[in-house]
Write an enzyme that holds these catalytic residues in place. Structure first.
Site, PDB file in Angstrom:
ATOM      1  N   CYS A 116       0.817  -1.225   0.000  1.00 21.50           N
ATOM      2  CA  CYS A 116       0.000   0.000   0.000  1.00 21.50           C
ATOM      3  C   CYS A 116       0.849   1.272   0.000  1.00 21.50           C
ATOM      4  O   CYS A 116       0.348   2.351  -0.297  1.00 21.50           O
ATOM      5  CB  CYS A 116      -0.944  -0.007   1.191  1.00 21.50           C
ATOM      6  SG  CYS A 116      -2.151  -1.327   1.061  1.00 21.50           S
ATOM      7  N   HIS A 256      -3.378   7.293   2.156  1.00 19.69           N
ATOM      8  CA  HIS A 256      -3.748   5.959   1.658  1.00 19.69           C
ATOM      9  C   HIS A 256      -5.133   5.619   2.212  1.00 19.69           C
ATOM     10  O   HIS A 256      -5.440   5.918   3.367  1.00 19.69           O
ATOM     11  CB  HIS A 256      -2.709   4.939   2.125  1.00 19.69           C
ATOM     12  CG  HIS A 256      -3.116   3.528   1.866  1.00 19.69           C
ATOM     13  ND1 HIS A 256      -3.523   3.102   0.626  1.00 19.69           N
ATOM     14  CD2 HIS A 256      -3.199   2.447   2.702  1.00 19.69           C
ATOM     15  CE1 HIS A 256      -3.835   1.813   0.711  1.00 19.69           C
ATOM     16  NE2 HIS A 256      -3.648   1.405   1.948  1.00 19.69           N
ATOM     17  N   ASN A 286     -10.052  -0.104  -0.739  1.00 16.25           N
ATOM     18  CA  ASN A 286      -8.588  -0.012  -0.701  1.00 16.25           C
ATOM     19  C   ASN A 286      -8.030  -0.629  -1.985  1.00 16.25           C
ATOM     20  O   ASN A 286      -8.063  -1.849  -2.152  1.00 16.25           O
ATOM     21  CB  ASN A 286      -8.083  -0.759   0.543  1.00 16.25           C
ATOM     22  CG  ASN A 286      -6.582  -0.710   0.694  1.00 16.25           C
ATOM     23  OD1 ASN A 286      -5.872  -0.273  -0.204  1.00 16.25           O
ATOM     24  ND2 ASN A 286      -6.091  -1.177   1.830  1.00 16.25           N
TER      25      ASN A 286
END
Ligand code: UT7
Length: 329
Positions: A116, A256, A286
């Site tokens: 990520c 993020h 996500n």
């Protein structure tokens, strides 16, 4: 040696058309819309259903949009970097496929695997190439086809992730705007709190790994949540302190998108009002390396030249960090 500054000169994106809502997931696993919304902030995510299309497809579409916006030909690109944990193949790198499909004949290309945090790691690498003079025009791409490594019988992971990709073009700054600083951290995750157990050289694919669904993500959500919340808040505050930035100075936080509660904790620690925080987790979930460039894309019409942005991410590895840049378009 003169140090050049790199700036983002265009943004592109790709999101698959198919939407998977929380209600769709209710039909697959024991979960419910209310739990997912309140625990994560997610309402729906996009899924790339076409089995013939993978991360390189999304990366090429996102790149084409960035290049067209900037009026730059693929042949002018000299470096392509793709951040992903869902490459089309274990090798060659997805960036090589993108290079060929775009016709970016003069670019060298490779991938970065930082989960990520992949996009911010890649952005630092791309910016460094421009700063050193080694490259003039760089495509930095972050994207993942997370649906390809999800176990849709595991409610602790399948509700979180979605598919999507963003790309930015980096060029030499002529007006002083651009990427000012990066802080990155790594802490080897000895407990395998977030990983894909099989498919690598330690556990190559076998009947057993397939039967045991070991090619899908495994996550200790609570442990990762705890670590991510502290790490993203700490590194963002560290960046503000390092550059004497007050909350009023920061125009936008670009976090993020893993969990709305992690985003809120980071913004609170920075003292930022919610209207300065980019949030699109409700729409896309996500997307791993895709979240930050997808935010930049969604907010590009609201961003003004000179705006001060802090990008921050935390991911598998563990990897985390923050980038301070000023908007230059
Ligand atoms: O992007 C890379 C880094 N990743 C992250 O940053 C993700 C970080 N982690 C998280 O975002 C959160 O930990 C999750 C969203 C994954 C989970 O939320 P949580 O608030 O930490 O839930 P939990 O794991 O503590 O579970 C709470 C309860 C459990 O039930 P009991 O033991 O309290 O009875 C779970 O079994 O919620 C249950 N649960 C669910 N219930 C309905 C877990 N998943 C679900 C679900 N639907 N999908």
């Amino acid at each position: 040696m003169e140090i050049k500054r790199a700036k983002i000169s265009a943004v592109g994106h790709y999101l698959p058309e198919d939407r998977m809502t929380n209600f769709d997931l209710e039909k697959l696993v024991e979960t419910n819309d209310e739990w997912i919304r309140t625990r994560t902030g997610i309402v729906e995510r996009r899924i790339l259903k076409d089995p013939e299309k993978a991360t390189s497809y999304m990366a090429v579409e996102a790149s084409k949009e960035a290049l067209e916006t900037a009026g730059v030909s693929p042949k002018e690109i000299d470096f392509i970097i793709v951040a992903t944990v869902t490459p089309d193949y274990m090798f060659p790198a997805t960036a090589c496929l993108v290079q060929e499909k775009l016709g970016a004949k003069n670019a060298f290309a490779y991938d970065i695997s930082a989960a990520c945090s992949g996009f911010i790691y890649a952005l630092t690498t791309g910016a460094t190439m421009v700063e050193s003079g080694r490259a003039k025009k760089v495509l930095v791409i972050g994207g993942d086809k997370m649906s390809s490594i999800l176990d849709y019988s595991d409610r602790t992971t399948c509700i979180i992730f979605g598919d999507g990709c963003g790309a930015v073009l980096l060029e030499e700054s002529e007006d002083g705007e651009g990427i000012i600083d990066s802080i990155h951290y790594t802490e080897g995750d000895v407990n395998n709190s977030l990983y894909q157990p099989a498919g690598g050289s330690i556990r190559p694919a076998s009947q057993e790994t397939v039967d045991m669904r070991m090619h899908s993500i495994r996550q200790d959500g609570r442990a990762v949540f705890k670590k991510a919340t502290t790490a993203m808040a700490d590194v963002s505050a560290e960046m503000m302190e390092k550059h004497n930035l007050t909350a009023d100075d920061v125009s936008w936080l670009v976090p993020h998108q893993a969990n709305l509660r992690i985003i809120d904790a980071t913004a609170n620690r920075m003292g930022l009002d919610p209207e300065k925080v980019m949030v699109n987790i409700d729409r896309y979930g996500n997307t791993t390396a895709g979240t930050i460039p997808l935010c930049l894309y969604d907010w590009k019409d609201q961003l003004k030249k000179g705006d001060k942005l802090i990008l921050t991410a935390f991911g598998g590895g563990f990897t985390w960090g923050a980038i301070y840049l000023t908007w230059g378009i």
